[in-house]
Design an enzyme around this catalytic site. Structure first.
Site, short mmCIF file in Angstrom:
data_model
loop_
_atom_site.label_atom_id
_atom_site.label_comp_id
_atom_site.label_asym_id
_atom_site.label_seq_id
_atom_site.Cartn_x
_atom_site.Cartn_y
_atom_site.Cartn_z
N GLY A 107 -3.99 -1.86 4.36
CA GLY A 107 -5.31 -1.32 4.61
C GLY A 107 -5.59 -0.05 3.83
O GLY A 107 -4.92 0.23 2.83
N HIS A 145 -8.70 0.47 -1.58
CA HIS A 145 -9.37 1.17 -2.67
C HIS A 145 -9.54 0.20 -3.84
O HIS A 145 -9.19 -0.99 -3.72
CB HIS A 145 -8.56 2.42 -3.08
CG HIS A 145 -7.11 2.15 -3.30
ND1 HIS A 145 -6.64 1.36 -4.31
CD2 HIS A 145 -6.00 2.55 -2.60
CE1 HIS A 145 -5.33 1.30 -4.27
NE2 HIS A 145 -4.91 2.01 -3.23
N ALA A 146 -10.01 0.73 -4.97
CA ALA A 146 -10.31 -0.14 -6.11
C ALA A 146 -9.06 -0.86 -6.64
O ALA A 146 -9.17 -1.92 -7.26
CB ALA A 146 -10.97 0.67 -7.22
N GLY A 147 -7.88 -0.28 -6.41
CA GLY A 147 -6.64 -0.96 -6.82
C GLY A 147 -6.47 -2.26 -6.04
O GLY A 147 -6.21 -3.33 -6.62
N HIS A 148 -6.66 -2.19 -4.72
CA HIS A 148 -6.59 -3.41 -3.91
C HIS A 148 -7.69 -4.38 -4.33
O HIS A 148 -7.47 -5.59 -4.40
CB HIS A 148 -6.78 -3.08 -2.42
CG HIS A 148 -5.71 -2.22 -1.83
ND1 HIS A 148 -5.93 -0.91 -1.47
CD2 HIS A 148 -4.41 -2.47 -1.55
CE1 HIS A 148 -4.81 -0.41 -0.97
NE2 HIS A 148 -3.87 -1.32 -1.02
N GLN A 166 8.76 -0.61 7.66
CA GLN A 166 9.07 -0.13 6.30
C GLN A 166 8.95 1.39 6.16
O GLN A 166 9.14 1.93 5.09
CB GLN A 166 8.21 -0.84 5.25
CG GLN A 166 6.74 -0.48 5.26
CD GLN A 166 5.94 -1.34 4.30
OE1 GLN A 166 5.68 -2.52 4.57
NE2 GLN A 166 5.55 -0.80 3.17
N LYS A 185 1.85 -0.41 -9.36
CA LYS A 185 2.18 0.99 -9.02
C LYS A 185 3.51 0.98 -8.25
O LYS A 185 4.35 1.84 -8.44
CB LYS A 185 1.08 1.63 -8.19
CG LYS A 185 1.39 3.11 -7.90
CD LYS A 185 0.23 3.81 -7.26
CE LYS A 185 0.01 3.38 -5.83
NZ LYS A 185 1.13 3.77 -4.93
N ARG A 195 -2.62 6.80 -0.16
CA ARG A 195 -2.18 8.15 0.20
C ARG A 195 -3.04 9.24 -0.45
O ARG A 195 -3.01 10.38 0.02
CB ARG A 195 -0.72 8.36 -0.21
CG ARG A 195 0.24 7.62 0.67
CD ARG A 195 1.65 8.15 0.50
NE ARG A 195 2.49 7.75 1.60
CZ ARG A 195 3.15 6.60 1.68
NH1 ARG A 195 3.07 5.75 0.69
NH2 ARG A 195 3.89 6.31 2.73
O1 PAF Z 1 2.52 -2.37 -0.91
C1 PAF Z 1 2.15 -2.35 0.29
O2 PAF Z 1 1.04 -1.97 0.64
C2 PAF Z 1 3.15 -2.82 1.35
O3 PAF Z 1 4.44 -2.44 1.03
C3 PAF Z 1 3.06 -4.33 1.63
C4 PAF Z 1 3.48 -5.15 0.42
C5 PAF Z 1 1.63 -4.69 2.03
C6 PAF Z 1 3.98 -4.69 2.79
O4 PAF Z 1 3.64 -4.02 3.96
#
Ligand code: PAF
Length: 282
Positions: free
Chosen positions: A31, A34-37, A61, A149, A187
């Protein structure tokens, strides 16, 4: 676009799509999009019949509890962006839905998961493999899209896919940057305006080092990056490693590998915010 919280409901939708011979693309995210996603999503939408975006801040994680607590979240804004991009399903489960009981699976892919992030964030890649493998089992995508990235993350996920014989193709996508060069990251939202201005020195220094590398040794180039960034108040390099782009093992000479990548992690500001970036030298 459907927002789905339950694995069972998502499975019903996707079984139907699969029975019609449709190809499924998955973009795993945490979640705060941003533009990268958006670039990953656009690629999935153009290459598949159905695109699923997972929007889930995966607790397993995070090796730092405070980092998990402060991780930015905005499902509503995410969904309006995803709708505009033509996504079919947003999978936004609860922690209980994904982890009804603790996940004690252990994933270990040395040497790619033991260096750099593996060394400084113990358990991080284990958590990434736990959630990504669950997503792959649930969605069963033909293709999955990840941003470069997180260069090391892609190498670890590729190893996991090979190890588990999962029938999914991993498609890495280039880093998307702000106009001034700062790599887009969820971030970045945690940076104050002053820290944001400071953070641009990370990419700026990496780009300068790419030129510098043409006439200097690998060690000189490494030291230039570390010294320049550490000389700026408010920035502190956690590590800068110049590695073989395949094995992620450190190299000593530019000719030691067919592809050579510099991977950096820098603490920015007083909180501080941990930022990562990378540059391809060869
Ligand atoms: O790169 C991320 O945002 C996370 O590590 C991922 C791959 C969605 C797993 O939670």
């Amino acid at each position: 676009m459907e927002i789905v919280k339950s694995i069972e409901v998502l499975d019903q939708y996707l079984s139907e799509a699969r029975s019609q011979g449709k190809h499924i693309g998955l973009v795993p995210t945490m979640g705060a999009l941003h533009a990268g996603h958006a670039s990953l999503v656009k690629r999935s939408v153009s290459e598949n019949d159905v695109t699923v975006v997972s929007d889930f801040v995966n607790p397993t994680q995070f090796n730092d509890k405070r980092d998990l607590q402060t991780y930015p979240r905005d499902l509503e804004a995410d969904c309006s962006l995803l709708k505009s991009l033509g996504v079919d399903y947003v999978f936004a489960p609860s922690v209980e839905e994904m982890y009804p009981e603790p996940d004690d699976r252990q994933f270990s892919y040395p040497p790619v998961d033991t260096v750099m992030e593996g060394k400084y964030r113990p358990g991080h890649f284990n958590g990434v493999c736990q959630i990504v493998s669950k997503l792959f089992y649930i969605v069963n995508p033909d293709r999955a899209y990840f941003g470069e990235k997180d260069y090391q993350q892609i190498a670890v996920i590729k190893q996991m896919v090979k190890d588990l014989n999962l029938p999914v193709e991993i498609r890495p996508c280039p880093i998307v940057r702000e106009e001034d060069g700062l790599a887009l990251s969820s971030r970045n939202a945690l940076l104050t305006p002053e820290e944001r201005n400071l953070a641009v020195n990370i990419s700026r220094t990496l780009f300068i080092s790419k030129q510098y590398a043409k006439s200097h040794s690998l060690k000189e180039t490494h030291d230039l990056v570390v010294n320049v960034l550490n000389s700026l108040e408010g920035l502190e390099v956690q590590y800068y490693e110049i590695v073989d782009g395949e094995t992620l093992q450190p190299v000593e000479d530019w000719h030691d590998a067919a592809s050579v990548v510099g991977c950096i992690t820098v603490f920015c500001g007083s909180r501080p915010v941990r930022l990562i970036d990378n540059v391809h030298y060869i």
